[in-house]
Design a protein around this motif. Structure first.
Motif, PDB file in Angstrom:
ATOM      1  N   UNK A  14       0.996  -1.341  -0.160  1.00  0.00           N
ATOM      2  CA  UNK A  14      -0.013   0.077  -0.009  1.00  0.00           C
ATOM      3  C   UNK A  14       0.688   1.197  -0.038  1.00  0.00           C
ATOM      4  N   UNK A  15       2.254   1.124   0.322  1.00  0.00           N
ATOM      5  CA  UNK A  15       3.004   2.481   0.310  1.00  0.00           C
ATOM      6  C   UNK A  15       2.718   3.272   1.535  1.00  0.00           C
ATOM      7  N   UNK A  16       1.892   2.648   2.620  1.00  0.00           N
ATOM      8  CA  UNK A  16       1.659   3.657   3.620  1.00  0.00           C
ATOM      9  C   UNK A  16       2.595   3.302   4.814  1.00  0.00           C
ATOM     10  N   UNK A  17       2.677   4.189   5.777  1.00  0.00           N
ATOM     11  CA  UNK A  17       3.631   3.939   6.818  1.00  0.00           C
ATOM     12  C   UNK A  17       3.413   2.689   7.625  1.00  0.00           C
ATOM     13  N   UNK A  18       4.652   1.973   8.145  1.00  0.00           N
ATOM     14  CA  UNK A  18       4.632   0.920   8.920  1.00  0.00           C
ATOM     15  C   UNK A  18       4.890   1.327  10.377  1.00  0.00           C
ATOM     16  N   UNK A  19       4.303   0.702  11.071  1.00  0.00           N
ATOM     17  CA  UNK A  19       4.641   1.129  12.603  1.00  0.00           C
ATOM     18  C   UNK A  19       4.979  -0.395  13.264  1.00  0.00           C
ATOM     19  N   UNK A  20       5.798  -0.280  14.125  1.00  0.00           N
ATOM     20  CA  UNK A  20       6.250  -1.554  14.668  1.00  0.00           C
ATOM     21  C   UNK A  20       5.304  -1.811  16.044  1.00  0.00           C
ATOM     22  N   UNK A  21       4.528  -2.783  16.070  1.00  0.00           N
ATOM     23  CA  UNK A  21       3.713  -3.236  17.204  1.00  0.00           C
ATOM     24  C   UNK A  21       3.828  -4.535  17.560  1.00  0.00           C
ATOM     25  N   UNK A  22       4.062  -4.793  18.891  1.00  0.00           N
ATOM     26  CA  UNK A  22       4.426  -6.487  19.205  1.00  0.00           C
ATOM     27  C   UNK A  22       4.942  -7.216  18.238  1.00  0.00           C
ATOM     28  N   UNK A  23       6.253  -6.812  17.895  1.00  0.00           N
ATOM     29  CA  UNK A  23       7.135  -7.669  17.058  1.00  0.00           C
ATOM     30  C   UNK A  23       6.695  -7.733  15.684  1.00  0.00           C
ATOM     31  N   UNK A  24       5.688  -6.862  15.136  1.00  0.00           N
ATOM     32  CA  UNK A  24       5.405  -6.871  13.756  1.00  0.00           C
ATOM     33  C   UNK A  24       4.979  -5.476  13.098  1.00  0.00           C
TER      34      UNK A  24
END
Length: 278
Positions: A14-24
């Protein structure tokens, strides 16, 4: 802490920002990418793969790791580190990091110099990234392609492309204004002794620049040439296995090389820094 992970990752779908949440790493549209136990994240969707297991094989990665750990290419690693660190604090992307030898050398030099770096690295080979991530947990390691770099626009000061394949449109997209592309490419005499053994005819190396000079300005250029000796058959086989000559040469040529228990070899490469002319 002078070395930090680059966190401006974006979803490869999707080219949207990624956030690191609980190891993912997760995007707002529900796509999720787990961080593997070795410390890397796979951001190469199945639809973007050209084969089931793209990039360098496990055997090639192991051969390169064993070879480079002997220090044969350390003079090149030093020149590359000096070229990068001359700019001081920066965000660095190694685009085609392999098993991480050159990047680890650069990071250690930065630590010794007290230079702050934010670092990400990608390679299309899962085996290469897995091996690299095992060795250094401080960096953002990604299975990904230069054709679709999972980083935000204008997020990188310096891109490294060491014996790699530049994708100029993507490199220009992720570079900040005033950013640099540093490339390492073979020059005319690179591994000439090995080529003389495995090929019946040696092709002349082109002197053309590896990127389009209409858009990239050559900021610096250094030809790095030195010799080293391999004194055992395993080292000769590792060198052959880790290079493109493994699949470019004939079976007879490979057999001739693999019969050697020692080789005197020449490293001859260009280290060039380019700036993007927007």
């Amino acid at each position: 802490m002078p070395i930090t992970k680059m966190s401006a990752l974006r979803c490869p779908i999707e080219q949207s920002p990624l956030q690191l949440v609980d190891g993912s790493w997760r995007c707002e549209n529900g796509h999720s990418y787990d961080v593997a136990k070795q410390g890397y994240v796979n951001l190469l969707p199945v639809q973007n793969k050209r084969s089931k297991d793209p990039g360098d094989s496990k055997a090639m990665v192991q051969a390169r790791r064993e070879f480079l750990e002997q220090g044969y290419y350390e003079p090149l690693a030093q020149v590359l580190a000096d070229t990068v660190l001359a700019q001081g604090e920066q965000a660095v992307l190694d685009a085609g990091c392999g098993e991480g030898y050159y990047l680890r050398y650069l990071v250690e030099q930065a630590v010794q110099n007290g230079t702050d770096l934010s670092v990400a690295a990608l390679d299309i080979s899962k085996w290469a990234v897995q091996a690299a991530a095992k060795r250094d947990k401080r960096l953002s390691w990604m299975v990904a392609s230069n054709n679709s770099i999972p980083l935000d626009d204008n997020s990188v000061d310096t891109i490294l492309c060491v014996f790699g394949f530049p994708v100029e449109a993507e490199f220009k997209r992720v570079l900040k204004p005033g950013g640099r592309l540093i490339m390492v490419d073979p020059a005319g005499d690179h591994l000439k002794e090995l080529k003389a053994i495995i090929y019946s005819e040696i092709k002349t190396k082109s002197d053309n620049l590896p990127v389009n000079s209409e858009y990239w300005s050559l900021a610096s250029e250094q030809r790095v040439t030195f010799q080293f000796e391999l004194n055992n058959n395993q080292a000769v086989q590792n060198l052959l296995t880790m290079t493109p000559h493994l699949y470019r040469s004939s079976a007879e040529g490979r057999e001739r090389a693999e019969a050697h228990s020692s080789l005197q070899l020449t490293v001859d490469v260009w280290v060039r820094a380019f700036s993007f002319e927007s």
